[in-house]
Design an enzyme around this catalytic site. Sequence first.
Site, PDB file in Angstrom:
ATOM      1  N   PRO A 150      20.075 -48.819  46.546  1.00 48.23           N
ATOM      2  CG  PRO A 150      18.212 -47.886  45.530  1.00 48.23           C
ATOM      3  CD  PRO A 150      18.692 -49.132  46.160  1.00 48.23           C
TER       4      PRO A 150
ATOM      5  CB  ALA B 265      27.563 -49.334  48.001  1.00 51.88           C
ATOM      6  N   GLY B 266      29.420 -51.649  50.160  1.00 50.02           N
ATOM      7  CA  GLY B 266      29.702 -51.921  51.581  1.00 50.02           C
ATOM      8  C   GLY B 266      31.114 -51.509  51.949  1.00 50.02           C
ATOM      9  N   GLY B 267      31.617 -52.064  53.044  1.00 53.90           N
ATOM     10  CA  GLY B 267      32.938 -51.700  53.544  1.00 53.90           C
ATOM     11  C   GLY B 267      34.047 -51.980  52.534  1.00 53.90           C
ATOM     12  CB  ALA B 268      34.835 -54.924  50.429  1.00 54.21           C
TER      13      ALA B 268
ATOM     14  CE1 TYR C 150      39.406 -63.425  51.397  1.00 50.36           C
ATOM     15  CE2 TYR C 150      39.778 -65.766  51.747  1.00 50.36           C
ATOM     16  CZ  TYR C 150      39.474 -64.523  52.239  1.00 50.36           C
ATOM     17  OH  TYR C 150      39.218 -64.358  53.574  1.00 50.36           O
TER      18      TYR C 150
ATOM     19  CE  LYS D  60      37.213 -55.638  57.025  1.00 52.66           C
ATOM     20  NZ  LYS D  60      37.541 -55.760  55.603  1.00 52.66           N
TER      21      LYS D  60
ATOM     22  CG  ASP E 201      40.536 -54.214  53.672  1.00 53.50           C
ATOM     23  OD1 ASP E 201      41.278 -55.214  53.757  1.00 53.50           O
ATOM     24  OD2 ASP E 201      39.522 -54.062  54.378  1.00 53.50           O
TER      25      ASP E 201
ATOM     26  CG  LEU F 240      37.599 -57.169  46.577  1.00 51.44           C
ATOM     27  CD1 LEU F 240      38.039 -56.685  45.214  1.00 51.44           C
ATOM     28  CD2 LEU F 240      36.805 -56.092  47.276  1.00 51.44           C
TER      29      LEU F 240
HETATM   30  P1  ATR Z   1      31.876 -55.895  53.158  1.00 53.53           P
HETATM   31  O1  ATR Z   1      32.652 -55.237  54.271  1.00 53.53           O
HETATM   32  O2  ATR Z   1      32.369 -57.277  52.834  1.00 53.53           O
HETATM   33  O3  ATR Z   1      31.766 -55.025  51.950  1.00 53.53           O
HETATM   34  P2  ATR Z   1      29.138 -55.204  53.829  1.00 53.53           P
HETATM   35  O4  ATR Z   1      29.552 -53.830  54.272  1.00 53.53           O
HETATM   36  O5  ATR Z   1      28.125 -55.943  54.629  1.00 53.53           O
HETATM   37  O6  ATR Z   1      30.399 -56.163  53.740  1.00 53.53           O
HETATM   38  O7  ATR Z   1      28.623 -55.070  52.296  1.00 53.53           O
HETATM   39  C1  ATR Z   1      28.151 -56.153  51.567  1.00 53.53           C
HETATM   40  C2  ATR Z   1      27.895 -55.728  50.121  1.00 53.53           C
HETATM   41  O8  ATR Z   1      27.431 -56.874  49.398  1.00 53.53           O
HETATM   42  C3  ATR Z   1      26.814 -54.665  49.965  1.00 53.53           C
HETATM   43  O9  ATR Z   1      27.067 -53.891  48.816  1.00 53.53           O
HETATM   44  C4  ATR Z   1      25.562 -55.533  49.770  1.00 53.53           C
HETATM   45  O10 ATR Z   1      24.493 -54.879  49.117  1.00 53.53           O
HETATM   46  P3  ATR Z   1      23.391 -54.048  49.986  1.00 53.53           P
HETATM   47  O11 ATR Z   1      24.051 -52.740  50.344  1.00 53.53           O
HETATM   48  O12 ATR Z   1      22.252 -53.875  49.066  1.00 53.53           O
HETATM   49  O13 ATR Z   1      23.078 -54.898  51.189  1.00 53.53           O
HETATM   50  C5  ATR Z   1      26.126 -56.607  48.866  1.00 53.53           C
HETATM   51  N1  ATR Z   1      25.317 -57.834  48.870  1.00 53.53           N
HETATM   52  C6  ATR Z   1      25.264 -58.766  49.841  1.00 53.53           C
HETATM   53  N2  ATR Z   1      24.421 -59.763  49.479  1.00 53.53           N
HETATM   54  C7  ATR Z   1      23.924 -59.436  48.257  1.00 53.53           C
HETATM   55  C8  ATR Z   1      23.038 -60.056  47.337  1.00 53.53           C
HETATM   56  N3  ATR Z   1      22.457 -61.233  47.623  1.00 53.53           N
HETATM   57  N4  ATR Z   1      22.791 -59.432  46.164  1.00 53.53           N
HETATM   58  C9  ATR Z   1      23.371 -58.258  45.855  1.00 53.53           C
HETATM   59  N5  ATR Z   1      24.233 -57.609  46.684  1.00 53.53           N
HETATM   60  C10 ATR Z   1      24.513 -58.196  47.858  1.00 53.53           C
END
Ligand code: ATR
Length: 285
Positions: free
Chosen positions: A156, A130-133, A229, A69, A105, A227
């Site tokens: 953080p 804090a990822g893409g979603a 599903y 994305k 989204d 989010l």
């Molecule tokens: P998406 O587009 O689905 O948001 P992403 O950009 O890879 O995918 O982001 C995944 C999110 O899930 C991030 O906030 C990630 O935290 P980090 O930035 O610390 O990696 C979070 N995440 C994934 N696995 C996790 C876990 N086991 N515990 C806590 N947060 C998790």
Amino acid sequence: MDARTKLTGIIGYPVEHSFSPAMHNAAFVACGLNWVYLAFAVRKELLADALAGVRGLGLVGINVTVPHKEEVLPLLDELDPLAARIGAVNTVVNEGGRLKGYNTDAYGFLTSLREEGFDPAGKKAVILGAGGAARAVAFGLAGAGLGALVIANRSPERARELAAALKKNIPALQVEWARLRPEEVAPALREADLLVQTTSVGMYPKIDVSPLEDYSCLRPGLWVYDLVYNPRQTKFLKAARAAGCRTLDGLGMLVHQGAAAFRLWTGLQPPLEVMRQAVVERLGA
Ligand code: ATR
């Protein structure tokens, strides 16, 4: 299918578990369109080739999912302003060989939230992740007039970065960041109207985990939106419901982001109920 069939689809990696082909193909049938939607497993190093294929083969458009994305942005000819602000694209429209990127989204999230009766204007929210979603949710809420936001993430620096991007774009929004720990999330939740869970934690097949294992900060009256599903009732959402929160699962966002892509590609009103039903049936299977 014949020589006039129009092609759309989704690129991601992995992509076999996507619900979008079932949802869009059901919509095409319901609208009498000779269109088809396929899933393409595309590795990172072949993303540019895949986009060239969209142009070369004349696909109507394509959805983009994890992990492409963000990486897809420089490969496009034009960006919708909201997608540019979010920094992520989930829908591409092929306008006569020029590829334009959108993010549906944020729209899907907001529409599903409002459908359930929550208006973000002037409210306070906490986002886990804090990822893409999370970026789509945060910019969606901010654009809808949210008053204050706390972003809590395991890493953080990503929370800090998203908070800074929001502040820069929407100065009126009060933004803070925190670590994804009960002692940092609980104080933010005391004041909040809405909690949005955007991480992948709790998603099939690892369904027995939750992003916050301490649920004492959840209280009646708080809106909790997960989010995820698949499954619709995550461990986290079950805990929120048991605590008396108003809960929402990820189905609504999935359907409305797909409906917005359908509208961009076809110019038609999306058959929402057909799309929702197709996903529910796939989930049952
Ligand atoms: P998406 O587009 O689905 O948001 P992403 O950009 O890879 O995918 O982001 C995944 C999110 O899930 C991030 O906030 C990630 O935290 P980090 O930035 O610390 O990696 C979070 N995440 C994934 N696995 C996790 C876990 N086991 N515990 C806590 N947060 C998790």
